[in-house]
Write a protein that holds these residues in place. Structure first.
Motif, mmCIF file in Angstrom:
data_model
loop_
_atom_site.group_PDB
_atom_site.id
_atom_site.type_symbol
_atom_site.label_atom_id
_atom_site.label_comp_id
_atom_site.label_asym_id
_atom_site.label_seq_id
_atom_site.Cartn_x
_atom_site.Cartn_y
_atom_site.Cartn_z
ATOM 1 N N ALA A 121 -27.370 -17.427 63.295
ATOM 2 C CA ALA A 121 -28.177 -16.877 64.377
ATOM 3 C C ALA A 121 -29.280 -17.874 64.684
ATOM 4 O O ALA A 121 -29.951 -18.375 63.776
ATOM 5 C CB ALA A 121 -28.772 -15.557 63.925
ATOM 6 N N LYS A 122 -29.455 -18.170 65.973
ATOM 7 C CA LYS A 122 -30.501 -19.118 66.368
ATOM 8 C C LYS A 122 -31.726 -18.384 66.899
ATOM 9 O O LYS A 122 -32.852 -18.835 66.754
ATOM 10 C CB LYS A 122 -29.942 -20.059 67.436
ATOM 11 C CG LYS A 122 -30.620 -21.392 67.465
ATOM 12 C CD LYS A 122 -29.794 -22.393 68.202
ATOM 13 C CE LYS A 122 -30.328 -22.588 69.626
ATOM 14 N NZ LYS A 122 -29.485 -23.448 70.417
ATOM 15 N N ALA A 123 -31.494 -17.250 67.552
ATOM 16 C CA ALA A 123 -32.623 -16.501 68.120
ATOM 17 C C ALA A 123 -32.245 -15.040 68.261
ATOM 18 O O ALA A 123 -31.086 -14.705 68.504
ATOM 19 C CB ALA A 123 -32.984 -17.080 69.483
ATOM 20 N N LEU A 124 -33.248 -14.178 68.110
ATOM 21 C CA LEU A 124 -33.044 -12.743 68.310
ATOM 22 C C LEU A 124 -33.766 -12.349 69.589
ATOM 23 O O LEU A 124 -34.965 -12.594 69.725
ATOM 24 C CB LEU A 124 -33.612 -11.969 67.110
ATOM 25 C CG LEU A 124 -33.609 -10.442 67.202
ATOM 26 C CD1 LEU A 124 -32.190 -9.889 67.250
ATOM 27 C CD2 LEU A 124 -34.352 -9.831 66.013
ATOM 28 N N ALA A 125 -33.032 -11.765 70.546
ATOM 29 C CA ALA A 125 -33.667 -11.284 71.780
ATOM 30 C C ALA A 125 -33.906 -9.793 71.603
ATOM 31 O O ALA A 125 -32.964 -9.028 71.368
ATOM 32 C CB ALA A 125 -32.746 -11.544 72.968
ATOM 33 N N CYS A 126 -35.165 -9.391 71.658
ATOM 34 C CA CYS A 126 -35.465 -8.002 71.316
ATOM 35 C C CYS A 126 -36.210 -7.283 72.434
ATOM 36 O O CYS A 126 -36.902 -6.306 72.193
ATOM 37 C CB CYS A 126 -36.255 -7.960 70.015
ATOM 38 S SG CYS A 126 -37.601 -9.140 69.982
ATOM 39 N N GLY A 127 -36.035 -7.763 73.664
ATOM 40 C CA GLY A 127 -36.748 -7.141 74.779
ATOM 41 C C GLY A 127 -36.151 -5.823 75.224
ATOM 42 O O GLY A 127 -36.866 -4.876 75.558
ATOM 43 N N GLY A 128 -34.824 -5.683 75.219
ATOM 44 C CA GLY A 128 -34.176 -4.506 75.817
ATOM 45 C C GLY A 128 -33.826 -3.427 74.813
ATOM 46 O O GLY A 128 -34.291 -3.458 73.672
ATOM 47 N N ALA A 129 -33.005 -2.460 75.283
ATOM 48 C CA ALA A 129 -32.606 -1.352 74.419
ATOM 49 C C ALA A 129 -31.561 -1.805 73.396
ATOM 50 O O ALA A 129 -31.409 -1.207 72.346
ATOM 51 C CB ALA A 129 -32.032 -0.231 75.262
ATOM 52 N N ARG A 130 -30.814 -2.871 73.745
ATOM 53 C CA ARG A 130 -29.817 -3.423 72.830
ATOM 54 C C ARG A 130 -30.337 -4.754 72.318
ATOM 55 O O ARG A 130 -31.104 -5.418 72.992
ATOM 56 C CB ARG A 130 -28.489 -3.670 73.580
ATOM 57 C CG ARG A 130 -27.921 -2.417 74.202
ATOM 58 C CD ARG A 130 -27.283 -1.558 73.128
ATOM 59 N NE ARG A 130 -26.751 -0.321 73.683
ATOM 60 C CZ ARG A 130 -27.370 0.861 73.624
ATOM 61 N NH1 ARG A 130 -28.565 0.961 73.087
ATOM 62 N NH2 ARG A 130 -26.808 1.941 74.123
ATOM 63 N N TYR A 131 -29.872 -5.148 71.144
ATOM 64 C CA TYR A 131 -30.329 -6.414 70.581
ATOM 65 C C TYR A 131 -29.253 -7.473 70.758
ATOM 66 O O TYR A 131 -28.059 -7.184 70.627
ATOM 67 C CB TYR A 131 -30.663 -6.243 69.102
ATOM 68 C CG TYR A 131 -31.855 -5.333 68.922
ATOM 69 C CD1 TYR A 131 -33.124 -5.781 69.258
ATOM 70 C CD2 TYR A 131 -31.699 -4.030 68.468
ATOM 71 C CE1 TYR A 131 -34.216 -4.954 69.128
ATOM 72 C CE2 TYR A 131 -32.789 -3.198 68.335
ATOM 73 C CZ TYR A 131 -34.056 -3.659 68.665
ATOM 74 O OH TYR A 131 -35.137 -2.842 68.554
ATOM 75 N N THR A 132 -29.715 -8.669 71.068
ATOM 76 C CA THR A 132 -28.783 -9.769 71.265
ATOM 77 C C THR A 132 -29.181 -10.911 70.339
ATOM 78 O O THR A 132 -30.358 -11.241 70.243
ATOM 79 C CB THR A 132 -28.868 -10.272 72.729
ATOM 80 O OG1 THR A 132 -28.628 -9.168 73.565
ATOM 81 C CG2 THR A 132 -27.825 -11.319 73.018
ATOM 82 N N VAL A 133 -28.177 -11.456 69.689
ATOM 83 C CA VAL A 133 -28.442 -12.602 68.822
ATOM 84 C C VAL A 133 -27.740 -13.813 69.417
ATOM 85 O O VAL A 133 -26.541 -13.766 69.707
ATOM 86 C CB VAL A 133 -27.942 -12.340 67.376
ATOM 87 C CG1 VAL A 133 -27.950 -13.633 66.565
ATOM 88 C CG2 VAL A 133 -28.811 -11.298 66.692
ATOM 89 N N GLN A 134 -28.525 -14.847 69.621
ATOM 90 C CA GLN A 134 -27.929 -16.091 70.114
ATOM 91 C C GLN A 134 -27.435 -16.899 68.925
ATOM 92 O O GLN A 134 -28.168 -17.093 67.950
ATOM 93 C CB GLN A 134 -28.977 -16.878 70.882
ATOM 94 C CG GLN A 134 -28.491 -18.254 71.241
ATOM 95 C CD GLN A 134 -28.959 -18.696 72.606
ATOM 96 O OE1 GLN A 134 -29.934 -18.171 73.121
ATOM 97 N NE2 GLN A 134 -28.267 -19.652 73.157
ATOM 98 N N MET A 135 -26.176 -17.359 69.028
ATOM 99 C CA MET A 135 -25.624 -18.120 67.902
ATOM 100 C C MET A 135 -25.883 -19.609 68.077
ATOM 101 O O MET A 135 -26.182 -20.060 69.174
ATOM 102 C CB MET A 135 -24.131 -17.850 67.791
ATOM 103 C CG MET A 135 -23.833 -16.454 67.318
ATOM 104 S SD MET A 135 -22.084 -16.244 67.149
ATOM 105 C CE MET A 135 -21.810 -14.873 68.213
ATOM 106 N N ASP A 136 -25.686 -20.339 66.992
ATOM 107 C CA ASP A 136 -25.958 -21.777 66.982
ATOM 108 C C ASP A 136 -25.361 -22.524 68.164
ATOM 109 O O ASP A 136 -25.991 -23.368 68.753
ATOM 110 C CB ASP A 136 -25.359 -22.400 65.709
ATOM 111 C CG ASP A 136 -26.223 -22.099 64.509
ATOM 112 O OD1 ASP A 136 -27.405 -21.832 64.707
ATOM 113 O OD2 ASP A 136 -25.692 -22.129 63.383
#
Ligand SMILES: Cc1cc2nc3c(=O)[nH]c(=O)nc-3n(C[C@H](O)[C@H](O)[C@H](O)COP(=O)(O)OP(=O)(O)OC[C@H]3O[C@@H](n4cnc5c(N)ncnc54)[C@H](O)[C@@H]3O)c2cc1C
Length: 570
Positions: A324-339
């Motif tokens: 995981a390179k970054a965690l996006a936590c702005g919305g209702a769902r979580y998104t993890v950006q991969m390498d």
């Protein structure tokens, strides 16, 4: 040999009622099922006829069905570089498959019908449904699959050749990556094998290309990254990165794997992201002796392999060599950006990224990493320094374990510790083992001041802080075990951390911290929940965690109970 050790422990751990307790190794590798067991399998799949000459599965195939032979004969052969080697012959009552079927990896063997007859065929989903619901068959099949994989490893019958050298740091990394992924390979040592030069000429390999990895179908990878190897061998083909998961678990150490086992077995859609290999720090331990249920101890490699297989058996999808390179936590769902760019989404996230080795401040340390400087003491590193002198740096339990382990096969182990002794930092049982082994010499208030060598480590200089005296030793192996720092850089401010960078959870989060982080709910965070609802932290990465395998496993399992509550409320 680690493989023999694992075979022994796989062999001794089934239930006392198992029909597999008896019999020779070939019988345990290729057991015959009873007619009752076969009819239970038949209920999950279909009967079909097979004709002599038919290839049911080819080496490199992505889709691998499971077959039970009712009549006729199937042979499993290793097909590599145009040549075939017989691995096994299966007749009535016997079944095909090995660990790769569970992990969804490509086939390493060709399955050819050598005598017409009839089989029961199950696709992978049907097979997983069978092992999830039938405890007796699950035990027989899983055990035989694990033994078959270990046999392939022990007999070098994989679909990969690694050509490497002790002078190339990448060689140890690649060997470790394949070994810890349970992938069999044949190793050619450039420094010892005369035939290696011929292989070099054939593939036009230069020194900078070492190690070279040759895969099924002839793909030649020059000094490949772990991710390139994972992609070439299809390690991640089973996982769909684009689908929405119930829970995403980042990190596949003991905490992440425990969470994956509980979440998947309780019916959740689970995606696990692992930047290296499953097992985490525990996977680098030579022998864990204080984990409940293993009175004789268990190697980290074995424990990790079992947990990984268990998670896959319950249907968790595990992506390796992609972090995981970054965690996006702005919305209702979580998104993890991969390498490498893609994103994966989930309704809940479990952070289980543990901790990374702390490195001492020694000039040119990185030059010798993998070429004399190591951060784990497994049988693989131990093989490199049999009957030689080694240095272990550190005074904690990990260093103690390494010294005790290396003290069995090396000539002398110098333990260098910065403090006055081991009593405050190491378990009593390890201190006793060190004191009782005349090959281990403890040097207190001592630290390394220089590493020297040409290509690989040859000399170490260390200083006694009391006297200022510097000693020089011709030693080519140093094991560094001085603790770890949390892997939290990728969280990018999404969750509240403590002053040392560990993730704060549950009651450790103050009202002020929650307000500042924008905690949106009237309820306080659950135990193990971070300052973001639905994002949990478990294991070594969590502030206040006790750094043990058992606590990591416990926290991983507890977090899943709270994930259910979060998902029900959403
Ligand atoms: C040599 C050694 C011996 C030990 N012996 C014992 C023992 O005998 N008994 C005991 O109880 N404890 C022992 N420990 C401690 C124990 O291993 C740890 O407490 C335990 O492994 C912590 O588990 P974890 O899952 O929280 O973290 P880790 O084991 O650190 O696992 C974290 C995982 O996350 C992955 N990761 C990191 N960043 C990312 C990212 N950005 N994206 C995706 N994945 C990522 C890592 O590659 C790793 O696989 C030992 C530790 C060491 C180093």
């Amino acid at each position: 040999m680690i493989e023999q050790e694992i075979v022994r422990s796989v062999d001794t751990e089934s239930s006392p009622t198992s029909q597999l307790q008896t019999g020779t190794l070939p019988e345990r590798l290729f057991p015959r099922l009873t007619s009752q067991q076969i009819s239970r399998i038949a209920a999950h799949g279909r009967r079909r006829s097979i004709a002599a000459g038919e290839v049911l599965v080819d080496a490199g195939d992505k889709v691998i069905p499971f077959f039970v032979v009712l009549s006729g004969e199937i042979q499993a052969v290793r097909a590599f570089d145009g040549a075939e080697t017989l691995n096994a012959s299966l007749r009535a009552g016997q079944f095909s498959g090995e660990s790769g079927l569970i992990s969804g990896r490509r086939s390493m063997a060709r399955l050819r019908v050598t005598e017409s007859g009839e089989v029961i065929e199950l696709n992978r989903d049907q097979f997983l449904a069978l092992v999830q619901t039938d405890a007796e068959l699950s035990e027989i099949l899983m055990r035989s699959f694990m033994l078959r994989r270990l046999e392939l490893i022990a007999r070098d019958l994989g679909d990969v050749v690694v050509i490497g050298s002790a002078y190339s740091p990448g060689t140890l990394r690649v060997k470790e990556f394949l070994t810890r992924n349970g992938h069999p390979f044949h190793y050619v040592d450039l420094d010892r094998d005369a035939a290696a030069q011929e292989l070099f000429d054939r593939f036009r390999v230069t020194v900078d290309d070492v190690p070279v990895v040759i895969c099924t179908g002839g793909a030649v990878l020059r000094n490949p990254s772990n991710r390139t190897i994972a992609e070439s061998l299809g390690f991640n083909e089973d996982a769909d990165e684009t689908r929405m998961n119930d829970v995403m678990i980042v990190g596949a150490g003991p905490a992440g794997l425990a969470a994956a086992v509980y979440a998947a077995s309780e019916g959740l859609d689970v995606l696990v992201l692992e930047s290296n290999v499953p097992g985490g720090q525990a996977g680098t331990s030579s022998r864990i002796e204080n984990y409940l249920g293993f009175p004789a101890g268990i190697s980290g490699l074995d424990l990790a392999g079992r947990a990984y297989t268990q998670a896959l058996k319950f249907g968790a999808h595990v992506i390796v060599a992609k972090g995981a390179k970054a965690l996006a936590c702005g919305g209702a769902r979580y998104t993890v950006q991969m390498d490498d760019g893609p994103r994966a989404s989930a309704r809940a996230v479990i952070i289980a990224t543990g901790a990374a080795y702390r490195k001492p401040d020694i000039e040119n340390l990185s030059r010798f990493e993998g070429a004399g400087v190591y951060y784990g003491a497994t049988p693989m590193e131990a093989q490199l320094c049999v009957n030689e002198d080694v240095v272990v740096v550190g005074g904690g339990n990990a260093a103690g374990q390494a010294a005790a382990f290396l003290g069995q096969t090396t000539r002398r182990v110098y333990m260098l510790v910065r403090t006055d002794g081991l009593a405050d930092t190491m378990s009593r049982y390890l201190i006793r083992r060190i004191e009782e082994n005349p090959r281990i010499v403890v040097r207190t208030r001592t630290h390394i001041v220089a590493l020297e060598g040409n290509g690989r480590l040859e000399r170490i200089r260390w200083r006694d802080d009391r006297t200022g005296d510097v000693e020089t030793h011709d030693i080519g192996h140093v094991f560094i075990m001085i603790g770890a720092v949390p892997n939290t850089d990728w969280l990018g401010g999404c969750v509240v951390l403590d002053e040392k960078g560990f993730v704060k959870t549950g009651p450790d989060l103050s009202r002020e911290e929650l307000d500042a982080a924008g905690w949106p709910l009237t309820r306080p965070p659950f135990l193990l929940e971070t300052s973001r609802p639905g994002v949990f932290a478990v294991g070594d990465v969590r502030a206040g965690n006790i750094k043990r395998v058992a606590s990591a496993v416990g926290e991983g399992s507890i977090a899943v109970a709270f994930v259910h509550q979060v998902l029900q409320r959403n």
